[in-house]
Design a protein around this motif. Structure first.
Motif, PDB file in Angstrom:
ATOM      1  N   UNK A  72      -5.003   6.806  -7.501  1.00 59.08           N
ATOM      2  CA  UNK A  72      -4.644   8.236  -7.503  1.00 59.08           C
ATOM      3  C   UNK A  72      -5.592   9.011  -6.605  1.00 59.08           C
ATOM      4  N   UNK A  73      -5.061  10.053  -5.990  1.00 59.18           N
ATOM      5  CA  UNK A  73      -5.887  10.878  -5.105  1.00 59.18           C
ATOM      6  C   UNK A  73      -6.981  11.602  -5.876  1.00 59.18           C
ATOM      7  N   UNK A 118     -13.147   7.378   0.967  1.00 60.06           N
ATOM      8  CA  UNK A 118     -13.896   6.179   1.304  1.00 60.06           C
ATOM      9  C   UNK A 118     -13.364   4.940   0.594  1.00 60.06           C
ATOM     10  N   UNK A 119     -13.523   3.829   1.283  1.00 63.31           N
ATOM     11  CA  UNK A 119     -13.252   2.512   0.716  1.00 63.31           C
ATOM     12  C   UNK A 119     -14.562   1.744   0.820  1.00 63.31           C
ATOM     13  N   UNK A 120     -15.152   1.407  -0.317  1.00 59.45           N
ATOM     14  CA  UNK A 120     -16.465   0.774  -0.336  1.00 59.45           C
ATOM     15  C   UNK A 120     -16.325  -0.719  -0.607  1.00 59.45           C
ATOM     16  N   UNK A 124      -9.273  -3.225  -0.886  1.00 59.37           N
ATOM     17  CA  UNK A 124      -8.773  -2.175   0.007  1.00 59.37           C
ATOM     18  C   UNK A 124      -7.418  -1.680  -0.478  1.00 59.37           C
ATOM     19  N   UNK A 125      -6.548  -2.612  -0.840  1.00 55.88           N
ATOM     20  CA  UNK A 125      -5.214  -2.230  -1.317  1.00 55.88           C
ATOM     21  C   UNK A 125      -5.300  -1.390  -2.589  1.00 55.88           C
ATOM     22  N   UNK A 126      -6.176  -1.780  -3.495  1.00 58.86           N
ATOM     23  CA  UNK A 126      -6.339  -1.034  -4.751  1.00 58.86           C
ATOM     24  C   UNK A 126      -6.787   0.404  -4.462  1.00 58.86           C
ATOM     25  N   UNK A 147       0.828  -1.214   0.000  1.00 61.97           N
ATOM     26  CA  UNK A 147       0.000   0.000   0.000  1.00 61.97           C
ATOM     27  C   UNK A 147       0.860   1.261   0.000  1.00 61.97           C
ATOM     28  N   UNK A 148       0.514   2.215  -0.850  1.00 64.47           N
ATOM     29  CA  UNK A 148       1.263   3.470  -0.915  1.00 64.47           C
ATOM     30  C   UNK A 148       0.830   4.448   0.180  1.00 64.47           C
TER      31      UNK A 148
END
Length: 269
Positions: free
Chosen positions: A268-269, A239-241, A261-263, A153-154
């Motif tokens: 990109x922000x 958010x992470x859906x 979640x990792x993706x 994870x970045x």
């Protein structure tokens, strides 16, 4: 759950089990957690019936695979009618197997797993019970490989698994295990919250998490319970859906959840 307890009480003297000398031919599942393992590990011809929620995509990550199989509508009556030689999901707790005289039904308790190690243990238990140990080990090997090649994870930070009506999932849960796997810190741990706590909107805003993990079913406002998740005070939080079905039980969908979640953390922000 009430129906499961009813069947447990009504069939207590009939449902027992010891190691069978052959693979079971009529297997019945009583909950969505057991459904998913059964669909992944048993032969289709071994499956006599799945739980009433087996085809519900919001609850079962294997809903698509469940099509074409019988599902229970009246568990108490139907299980007695089917007379399975293996009943999975019997509410005796994770991995509970009770010895019995020959000719009675065997049972295997399967509850919701709260970490990856518990998932692997349940896979092995179910694989052994249905007579396909090799499939269980192959599934475990595949899941381990998939998790091992997840990109680093970045971004990290503090995340809150925030659900309808302001409920937040705490430590010692499967989503907490997933957070730690991908390098996130559970806000519930920082706030000293229990496994499930109702956190008012004001408290969530003051806590300032870096991420909100939400159920994909709440991506749109559909009722009062989801409305607060779209309040302007928290909509700026990234958010992470995730589908609820990926985390409600664990199982093979754990890898899908970790990958998603990792993706998102690497997007990109």
């Amino acid at each position: 759950m009430i129906r499961l307890l009813t069947i447990a009480a009504s069939a207590l003297f009939l449902l027992t089990g010891a190691a069978a000398p052959h693979a079971p031919r009529r297997i019945v599942s009583l909950n969505v957690c057991a459904d998913q393992y059964l669909l992944a590990l048993a032969d289709p011809g071994q499956i006599a019936a799945l739980s009433s929620n087996a085809r519900d995509p919001e609850l079962s990550a294997a809903a698509g695979k469940a099509r074409g199989f019988r599902t229970l509508r009246r568990p108490s009556e139907e299980v007695l009618e089917i007379r399975p030689d293996l009943l999975i999901g019997f509410p005796l707790g994770p991995g509970a197997v009770v010895g019995a005289p020959p000719g009675t039904w065997r049972t295997l308790g399967v509850a919701s797993a709260d970490n990856y190690a518990a998932i692997l243990d349940q896979i092995r238990q179910v694989a052994r019970a249905v007579g396909h140990v090799d499939r269980g080990e192959a599934l475990i090997a595949s899941m381990n490989r998939d998790l091992a090649v997840l990109p680093r994870p970045r971004r990290g930070g503090v995340a809150a698994y925030y659900q309808r009506r302001g409920y937040m999932t705490g430590t010692g849960t499967l989503i907490d295990d997933l957070m730690r796997r991908v390098g996130l810190t559970n806000l519930a741990a920082k706030l000293g919250k229990p496994a499930l706590a109702q956190v008012p909107l004001e408290e969530m805003v003051a806590a300032r998490p870096d991420w909100l993990i939400v159920e994909s079913a709440t991506d749109r406002v559909v009722d009062q319970g989801t409305e607060m998740l779209h309040h302007g005070a928290i909509t700026p939080i990234p958010r992470i859906s995730l589908p609820q079905s990926w985390t409600v039980c664990g199982g093979p969908a754990y890898v899908q959840a970790a990958r998603a979640i990792t993706a998102r953390l690497n997007a990109p922000r």
